[in-house]
Design an enzyme around this catalytic site. Structure first.
Site, PDB file in Angstrom:
ATOM      1  N   CYS A 283     -65.447 -52.358  35.884  1.00  0.00           N
ATOM      2  CA  CYS A 283     -64.424 -52.565  36.913  1.00  0.00           C
ATOM      3  C   CYS A 283     -63.730 -51.254  37.290  1.00  0.00           C
ATOM      4  CB  CYS A 283     -63.385 -53.564  36.392  1.00  0.00           C
ATOM      5  SG  CYS A 283     -62.014 -53.845  37.520  1.00  0.00           S
TER       6      CYS A 283
ATOM      7  N   CYS B 254     -66.711 -55.775  35.193  1.00  0.00           N
ATOM      8  CA  CYS B 254     -66.467 -56.323  36.528  1.00  0.00           C
ATOM      9  C   CYS B 254     -66.758 -57.819  36.548  1.00  0.00           C
ATOM     10  CB  CYS B 254     -67.362 -55.604  37.538  1.00  0.00           C
ATOM     11  SG  CYS B 254     -67.224 -56.267  39.207  1.00  0.00           S
TER      12      CYS B 254
ATOM     13  N   CYS C 113     -61.333 -51.701  40.102  1.00  0.00           N
ATOM     14  CA  CYS C 113     -60.226 -52.172  40.944  1.00  0.00           C
ATOM     15  C   CYS C 113     -59.036 -52.660  40.117  1.00  0.00           C
ATOM     16  CB  CYS C 113     -60.692 -53.286  41.879  1.00  0.00           C
ATOM     17  SG  CYS C 113     -60.994 -54.875  41.084  1.00  0.00           S
TER      18      CYS C 113
ATOM     19  N   LYS D 225     -51.188 -44.166  28.986  1.00  0.00           N
ATOM     20  CA  LYS D 225     -52.321 -43.904  29.868  1.00  0.00           C
ATOM     21  C   LYS D 225     -53.516 -44.701  29.358  1.00  0.00           C
ATOM     22  CE  LYS D 225     -55.318 -40.147  31.403  1.00  0.00           C
ATOM     23  NZ  LYS D 225     -55.574 -38.700  31.260  1.00  0.00           N
TER      24      LYS D 225
ATOM     25  N   HIS E 113     -63.016 -57.499  42.869  1.00  0.00           N
ATOM     26  CA  HIS E 113     -62.828 -56.502  43.921  1.00  0.00           C
ATOM     27  C   HIS E 113     -63.122 -57.070  45.310  1.00  0.00           C
ATOM     28  CE1 HIS E 113     -67.094 -56.203  42.780  1.00  0.00           C
ATOM     29  NE2 HIS E 113     -67.296 -55.924  44.062  1.00  0.00           N
TER      30      HIS E 113
END
Length: 116
Positions: free
Chosen positions: A77, A88, A79, A54, A92
């Protein structure tokens, strides 16, 4: 004097109208049931830290704010497409265009220092 209304003409118009409505309804139902089905069952995360069970991170806000100048922001981020993950890089935008999604980054803003 007006022409008498033909019963056959009325039946024919009703059949056409019902057929057209049924066709539109069927297409709408098919679209509704299968929207997004191209992505079902596929992982959201294509490549980031796949060896971990995970992917979970904890950010120390005070430490993060030491790296962000007053009046600036850091974008994280959401996405899973960024090459600079967890930050990011704008990936996206292409993802949203190709999938119809509306995902964007988490922006953490540091307020400008109070000068009063």
């Amino acid at each position: 004097m007006s022409k008498p209304f033909r019963d056959d003409s009325l039946k024919q118009n009703i059949v056409y109208a019902v057929s057209a409505a049924a066709g539109v309804g069927l297409l709408a139902y098919i679209f509704y049931k299968h929207r997004g089905s191209c992505c079902k069952g596929r992982p959201i995360n294509p490549s980031i830290r796949k060896d971990e069970k995970k992917v979970s991170d904890v950010l120390d806000l005070e430490e993060l704010m030491k790296t962000v100048p007053p009046g600036e922001k850091v974008s994280l981020c959401r996405c899973w497409k960024s090459k600079k993950w967890p930050y990011c890089d704008g990936a996206h935008k292409e993802h949203n265009q190709s999938t119809g999604d509306n995902v964007g980054p988490v922006n953490i803003v540091r307020k400008k220092a109070d000068t009063s």
